[in-house]
Design an enzyme around this catalytic site. Structure first.
Site, PDB file in Angstrom:
ATOM      1  N   GLU A 181       6.064  10.573  -7.620  1.00 36.63           N
ATOM      2  CA  GLU A 181       4.672  10.138  -7.618  1.00 36.63           C
ATOM      3  C   GLU A 181       4.310   9.453  -6.306  1.00 36.63           C
ATOM      4  O   GLU A 181       3.977   8.265  -6.275  1.00 36.63           O
ATOM      5  CB  GLU A 181       4.426   9.208  -8.815  1.00 36.63           C
ATOM      6  CG  GLU A 181       4.595   9.928 -10.156  1.00 36.63           C
ATOM      7  CD  GLU A 181       4.846   8.970 -11.311  1.00 36.63           C
ATOM      8  OE1 GLU A 181       4.954   7.750 -11.062  1.00 36.63           O
ATOM      9  OE2 GLU A 181       4.948   9.432 -12.451  1.00 36.63           O
ATOM     10  N   ARG A 192      -6.456  -5.126   2.784  1.00 33.34           N
ATOM     11  CA  ARG A 192      -4.996  -5.227   2.910  1.00 33.34           C
ATOM     12  C   ARG A 192      -4.552  -6.347   3.853  1.00 33.34           C
ATOM     13  O   ARG A 192      -3.607  -7.076   3.531  1.00 33.34           O
ATOM     14  CB  ARG A 192      -4.405  -3.888   3.356  1.00 33.34           C
ATOM     15  CG  ARG A 192      -4.562  -2.770   2.319  1.00 33.34           C
ATOM     16  CD  ARG A 192      -3.770  -1.524   2.711  1.00 33.34           C
ATOM     17  NE  ARG A 192      -2.348  -1.770   2.610  1.00 33.34           N
ATOM     18  CZ  ARG A 192      -1.552  -1.995   3.635  1.00 33.34           C
ATOM     19  NH1 ARG A 192      -2.019  -1.988   4.872  1.00 33.34           N
ATOM     20  NH2 ARG A 192      -0.259  -2.222   3.457  1.00 33.34           N
ATOM     21  N   TYR A 234      -2.315  -8.886   1.865  1.00 37.30           N
ATOM     22  CA  TYR A 234      -0.882  -8.693   2.072  1.00 37.30           C
ATOM     23  C   TYR A 234      -0.401  -9.109   3.456  1.00 37.30           C
ATOM     24  O   TYR A 234       0.757  -8.861   3.790  1.00 37.30           O
ATOM     25  CB  TYR A 234      -0.520  -7.215   1.889  1.00 37.30           C
ATOM     26  CG  TYR A 234      -0.892  -6.609   0.564  1.00 37.30           C
ATOM     27  CD1 TYR A 234      -0.339  -7.079  -0.627  1.00 37.30           C
ATOM     28  CD2 TYR A 234      -1.784  -5.544   0.493  1.00 37.30           C
ATOM     29  CE1 TYR A 234      -0.672  -6.509  -1.844  1.00 37.30           C
ATOM     30  CE2 TYR A 234      -2.126  -4.961  -0.717  1.00 37.30           C
ATOM     31  CZ  TYR A 234      -1.567  -5.455  -1.883  1.00 37.30           C
ATOM     32  OH  TYR A 234      -1.903  -4.895  -3.081  1.00 37.30           O
ATOM     33  N   CYS A 240     -18.193 -14.490   5.174  1.00 39.93           N
ATOM     34  CA  CYS A 240     -18.043 -15.947   5.303  1.00 39.93           C
ATOM     35  C   CYS A 240     -16.764 -16.425   4.639  1.00 39.93           C
ATOM     36  O   CYS A 240     -16.782 -17.192   3.658  1.00 39.93           O
ATOM     37  CB  CYS A 240     -19.265 -16.648   4.717  1.00 39.93           C
ATOM     38  SG  CYS A 240     -20.769 -16.309   5.647  1.00 39.93           S
ATOM     39  N   TYR A 254      -5.053   2.689  -0.211  1.00 40.60           N
ATOM     40  CA  TYR A 254      -5.415   1.334  -0.626  1.00 40.60           C
ATOM     41  C   TYR A 254      -6.459   0.720   0.308  1.00 40.60           C
ATOM     42  O   TYR A 254      -6.479  -0.492   0.511  1.00 40.60           O
ATOM     43  CB  TYR A 254      -4.165   0.448  -0.740  1.00 40.60           C
ATOM     44  CG  TYR A 254      -3.128   1.060  -1.637  1.00 40.60           C
ATOM     45  CD1 TYR A 254      -3.310   1.100  -3.016  1.00 40.60           C
ATOM     46  CD2 TYR A 254      -1.989   1.669  -1.111  1.00 40.60           C
ATOM     47  CE1 TYR A 254      -2.389   1.704  -3.848  1.00 40.60           C
ATOM     48  CE2 TYR A 254      -1.052   2.272  -1.933  1.00 40.60           C
ATOM     49  CZ  TYR A 254      -1.263   2.286  -3.302  1.00 40.60           C
ATOM     50  OH  TYR A 254      -0.341   2.891  -4.118  1.00 40.60           O
TER      51      TYR A 254
END
Length: 421
Positions: free
Chosen positions: A275, A314, A318, A346, A375
């Site tokens: 997958e 992202r 992360y 902001c 993503y």
């Protein structure tokens, strides 16, 4: 490899100048390469050639129906984690027998949707889910094919927020309890356990965690068969990483991954499902943004872009790195300077990069975020009432908008005012 290259001093998406797309649709926007999507799918498919297998694209990475249809035409299956993703897969023409339903929190409605619309299997993650799925299947007069997701307690050596195979993670059942859980599945009237599922995390950059997990799966397969269970399918999840930073050591290739699957599991005679999501879509997409202002601060300069954390979250979520490049190719040896590259939201977290070395840029210049196909758009939002940005698909010399930017009126008119106001 991707198909975003400089030609005649201008960054192109396949054969289309990125600046031409910007002029047509405005910035910021996402753009995807058909050739890259197709190439990356074929790499996985060819890596498992000679084995009974199905490559199920993990559509949570990028779920635009045009992307799904591009992959479905090549024979891809789909890995879905919600009823909405199931409906997107069906809208792209993917038959139920090529759709795998994953996720820890499937609802009764989602189970009914898949059982009535067709499903290859449910990857179940707990005994309560098994009992509910069995009850729904019995109500509908069908039997639900399942694999049980086992948690092998293997450290994927990736970011903590995308690791899924350790004992403290919420996913799957402890592999030590697999025998009793498979016996429960055998005792439930609405289920047929056909295989084992395992997925240890995302953005893995070495093969050893896969090896450790798959060796445990191989042992479990033989144990469950000895117990009388007909284990004939192994769902190995995804997780193979991509190079976000050019020049760094590259993650393993799909061919190397395929060789590992053969080595650890090939002797079992099982059908193999994988997958992949990020490796198919990640380097197939850019986010393109325009410089609004160049601002001089205390000891640093800022590039303020029209793209923001709501468009590409992202880096904020992360601390993820994306190469950021000018759309107009800098001259060889062009002077560079450090910039903090930020958006207009902001929030101090609306920062894409700090002290990133870039050629000198000015207001109106375009920049492209590489490796933004996975993503990116799927995690975007309308925070600050900023419209979702367009998605564009390129195919050779052609491009098409596959998701338009909504107008402010369209956004605001989704709200309803109660009668007392």
């Amino acid at each position: 490899m991707d198909h975003f290259l400089y030609k005649d001093g201008v960054l192109h998406a396949e054969d289309v100048p990125v600046a031409e797309i910007a002029a047509a649709v405005g910035t910021p926007f996402y753009v995807y390469s058909t050739a890259t999507l197709e190439r990356h799918f074929r790499l996985f498919d060819e890596a498992l050639a000679g084995m009974d297998h199905l490559v199920c694209y993990a559509m949570k990475a990028a779920s635009n129906v045009a992307i799904l249809k591009t992959l479905a035409r090549l024979g891809a299956g789909m890995d879905v984690v919600s009823g909405g993703e199931y409906m997107r897969a069906k809208a792209a023409g993917v038959p139920g027998e090529r759709i795998v339903f994953s996720g820890v929190g499937k609802t009764r409605d989602e189970m009914r949707l898949a059982l009535t619309g067709g499903i290859r299997q449910f990857n179940v993650e707990s005994e309560p889910e098994m009992e509910v799925l069995s009850a729904v299947a019995v109500e509908l007069g069908v039997v639900a094919p399942i694999t049980v997701r086992v948690n092998p307690d293997v450290d994927a050596k990736t970011h903590a927020k995308i690791a899924t195979g350790k004992s403290e993670n919420k996913f799957g059942i402890p592999i030590a309890r697999a025998r009793e859980v498979y016996q429960l599945a055998a005792d439930l009237p609405g289920l047929e356990a056909i295989g084992i599922d395992v997925h240890i995390g995302s953005q893995l950059t070495e093969l050893e965690p896969f090896r450790l997990a798959y060796q445990k799966v191989a042992e479990l397969t033989e144990t469950l068969r000895a117990d009388g269970h007909d284990i004939r399918r192994l769902d190995l999840g995804g997780g193979l990483g991509i190079p976000y930073t050019r020049g760094n050591e590259a993650p393993p290739l799909p061919t190397e991954y395929g060789a590992l699957v053969r080595e650890t599991l090939g002797h079992l005679g099982c059908e193999i499902e994988i997958e992949p999501g990020r490796l198919i879509a990640g380097n197939a997409g850019l986010m393109v943004s325009e410089v609004i202002y160049v601002k001089s601060g205390e000891g640093r300069d800022f590039l303020i872009l029209d793209g923001a954390m709501n468009d590409l979250i992202r880096p904020a979520m992360y601390d993820a790195w994306h190469d950021i490049v000018p759309v107009i190719e800098p001259e060889a040896g062009a002077e560079q300077q450090p910039y903090d590259i930020v958006g207009p939201v902001c929030e101090s977290g609306d920062t894409f990069a700090k002290q990133r070395m870039m050629p000198r840029l000015s207001a109106g210049d375009l920049v492209a975020f590489r490796s933004a196909g996975a993503y990116g758009a799927v995690m975007s939002s309308e925070y600050n009432t900023r419209p979702l940005i367009p998605e564009v698909l390129v195919n050779g010399h052609d491009f098409a908008v596959i998701r338009a930017r909504p107008t402010f009126d369209e956004m605001i008119n989704r709200d309803t005012i109660p009668e007392w106001l």
